[in-house]
Motif scaffolding. Structure first.
Motif, short mmCIF file in Angstrom:
data_model
loop_
_atom_site.label_atom_id
_atom_site.label_comp_id
_atom_site.label_asym_id
_atom_site.label_seq_id
_atom_site.Cartn_x
_atom_site.Cartn_y
_atom_site.Cartn_z
N LYS A 1 0.87 -1.18 0.00
CA LYS A 1 0.00 0.00 0.00
C LYS A 1 0.90 1.23 0.00
N TYR A 2 0.88 1.97 -1.09
CA TYR A 2 1.79 3.10 -1.25
C TYR A 2 1.08 4.45 -1.33
N ASP A 3 -0.25 4.44 -1.27
CA ASP A 3 -0.98 5.67 -1.57
C ASP A 3 -1.81 6.18 -0.40
N SER A 4 -1.53 5.72 0.81
CA SER A 4 -2.33 6.14 1.94
C SER A 4 -1.89 7.50 2.45
N SER A 5 -2.83 8.42 2.53
CA SER A 5 -2.52 9.76 3.04
C SER A 5 -2.46 9.78 4.57
N GLN A 6 -2.90 8.68 5.20
CA GLN A 6 -2.93 8.62 6.66
C GLN A 6 -1.60 8.14 7.24
N ARG A 7 -0.70 7.67 6.38
CA ARG A 7 0.59 7.16 6.85
C ARG A 7 1.66 8.23 6.68
N SER A 8 2.52 8.30 7.68
CA SER A 8 3.65 9.24 7.62
C SER A 8 4.90 8.51 7.16
N ASP A 9 5.92 9.27 6.77
CA ASP A 9 7.21 8.67 6.41
C ASP A 9 7.83 7.98 7.63
N PHE A 10 7.63 8.57 8.80
CA PHE A 10 8.14 7.99 10.03
C PHE A 10 7.52 6.61 10.27
N PHE A 11 6.22 6.52 10.06
CA PHE A 11 5.49 5.25 10.19
C PHE A 11 6.04 4.21 9.22
N ASP A 12 6.21 4.63 7.95
CA ASP A 12 6.69 3.69 6.93
C ASP A 12 8.09 3.20 7.23
N CYS A 13 8.97 4.07 7.70
CA CYS A 13 10.34 3.66 8.00
C CYS A 13 10.40 2.67 9.16
N HIS A 14 9.64 2.92 10.19
CA HIS A 14 9.62 1.99 11.31
C HIS A 14 9.05 0.63 10.88
N ARG A 15 8.03 0.67 10.05
CA ARG A 15 7.46 -0.57 9.53
C ARG A 15 8.50 -1.33 8.70
N LEU A 16 9.20 -0.63 7.84
CA LEU A 16 10.17 -1.26 6.97
C LEU A 16 11.30 -1.90 7.76
N ILE A 17 11.78 -1.20 8.79
CA ILE A 17 12.84 -1.75 9.65
C ILE A 17 12.34 -3.02 10.34
N ARG A 18 11.10 -2.98 10.84
CA ARG A 18 10.53 -4.15 11.52
C ARG A 18 10.41 -5.33 10.57
N PHE A 19 9.98 -5.07 9.34
CA PHE A 19 9.83 -6.12 8.34
C PHE A 19 11.17 -6.74 8.00
N ARG A 20 12.18 -5.90 7.78
CA ARG A 20 13.51 -6.40 7.47
C ARG A 20 14.10 -7.18 8.66
N ARG A 21 13.84 -6.71 9.87
CA ARG A 21 14.37 -7.41 11.04
C ARG A 21 13.80 -8.83 11.13
N ASN A 22 12.53 -8.97 10.85
CA ASN A 22 11.92 -10.30 10.85
C ASN A 22 12.52 -11.18 9.76
N GLN A 23 12.77 -10.58 8.59
CA GLN A 23 13.39 -11.35 7.51
C GLN A 23 14.79 -11.83 7.90
N LEU A 24 15.57 -10.95 8.51
CA LEU A 24 16.94 -11.31 8.89
C LEU A 24 16.95 -12.31 10.04
N THR A 25 15.96 -12.21 10.94
CA THR A 25 15.84 -13.19 12.01
C THR A 25 15.63 -14.58 11.44
N LEU A 26 14.74 -14.68 10.45
CA LEU A 26 14.49 -15.97 9.82
C LEU A 26 15.70 -16.42 9.02
N ARG A 27 16.36 -15.49 8.33
CA ARG A 27 17.56 -15.84 7.56
C ARG A 27 18.62 -16.48 8.45
N ASP A 28 18.91 -15.85 9.59
CA ASP A 28 19.93 -16.36 10.49
C ASP A 28 19.53 -17.71 11.09
#
Length: 328
Positions: free
Chosen positions: A240-267
């Motif tokens: 979802k890339y078009d939501s006006s209710q989301r901030s850049d701060f929100f998206d960055c924290h979400r992205l970090i959390r998503f990547r952290r879960n990916q790396l946890t599973l990778r390791d």
């Protein structure tokens, strides 16, 4: 019903299988179906491995007391395409295992030996269960089709598998609980995915342009709220890339959390891969051991944690977060 000690049967569908009531104790035919949100999440969650840091140096470190046997085992992994180099073999294996774990929670590979050659082949997790510490494959009644003779009805079979020749991977329990909770909401959202069409007023001859009092905006907001609450722990944004209710701060924290879960599973997969390759290698050399780990070229959880802290302290901008997370 027949019980046998045998190599597993490699089957992946239910077109020719007769899944009866007793079979459903061990087999869930729905494991072969892919719902919209869950299928999209699985694709995104495993995609990090298909794009992983290509062309930027060595991705994985391999520490073994027998490099020749290690190389023989890695090259024996049956692949859909011809792959060259340990990095590409391991990367592709990580992606494949991740796809299986996110969908089924398990991934299996079986070691076949033919004329002193080793073949490690992926195995569907459907029907494989542990009974009293022994792994079995429950195979329902099925029809075996032949081109040169009549179709053959095959009875139900329980195959007792040789654990020393079976590579087994499982989803870490914290991630498994996280995905289970998320998938329950996904199933509900997908079940009612097109319900809004039922609230459209039907055109008639007397009223060809009817109006509806149903608030489609509130319907969408309710669905979005349910989606974001369900994906809070995984960090997935559902493309979802078009939501006006989301901030850049929100998206960055979400992205970090998503990547952290990916790396946890990778390791975790790399740790399990090291254990399983060592187990298989001991069939050929008792003292064999191998350890597979990520190289310094790969991102780490500690690096992501440091980025998150700097973001909270406003010591770096959103661009730096996006560049790092999408670089690998």
């Amino acid at each position: 019903m027949k019980i046998t000690r045998d190599e597993p049967l490699h089957w992946f569908g239910f077109r020719d299988e007769k899944v009866e009531l007793v079979d459903k104790i061990f087999i869930n035919p729905r494991e072969n179906t892919r719902e919209f949100h869950r299928g999209m999440f699985d694709d995104d969650f495993s995609r990090v491995f298909s794009l992983m840091n290509r062309g930027k140096g060595k991705l994985f470190e391999i520490d073994s007391n027998d490099s020749d046997l290690t190389q023989k085992l890695l090259l024996s992994i049956k692949k859909p395409h011809s792959l060259s180099g340990n990095d590409e073999i391991i990367r592709r294996l990580l992606e494949e295992i991740t796809q299986s774990l996110t969908w089924c929670g398990k991934a299996y590979y079986f070691v076949h030996e033919e004329q002193e050659k080793i073949h490690i082949t992926s195995l569907s997790s459907v029907g494989i269960v542990s009974l009293f510490g022994t792994l079995i494959q429950w195979v329902p009644k099925r029809v075996e089709r032949h081109w040169d003779k009549d179709d053959e009805d095959i009875p139900r079979v329980i195959r007792i598998l040789d654990n020393s020749r079976l590579m087994s991977f499982s989803m870490p329990k914290p991630l498994k609980r996280m995905l289970s909770k998320q998938n329950k909401t996904f199933s509900t959202l997908d079940k009612h995915n097109l319900d809004e069409t039922n609230f459209n007023a039907q055109a008639t001859y007397e009223n060809p342009n009817p109006t509806s009092d149903f608030n489609f905006g509130e319907w969408k907001e309710t669905r979005d709220d349910a989606f974001y609450h369900a994906t809070k722990n995984t960090g997935w944004t559902g493309r979802k890339y078009d939501s006006s209710q989301r901030s850049d701060f929100f998206d960055c924290h979400r992205l970090i959390r998503f990547r952290r879960n990916q790396l946890t599973l990778r390791d975790e997969i790399l740790n399990q891969l090291s254990h399983e390759l060592t187990k298989i290698g001991k069939n050929y050399k008792v003292e064999f051991s191998v350890k597979v780990s990520g190289s310094n070229e790969l991102p780490t959880i500690s690096q992501l944690n440091e980025l998150e802290k700097k973001l909270e302290r406003e010591e770096l901008g959103f661009k730096e977060i996006l560049d790092y997370c999408y670089e690998f």
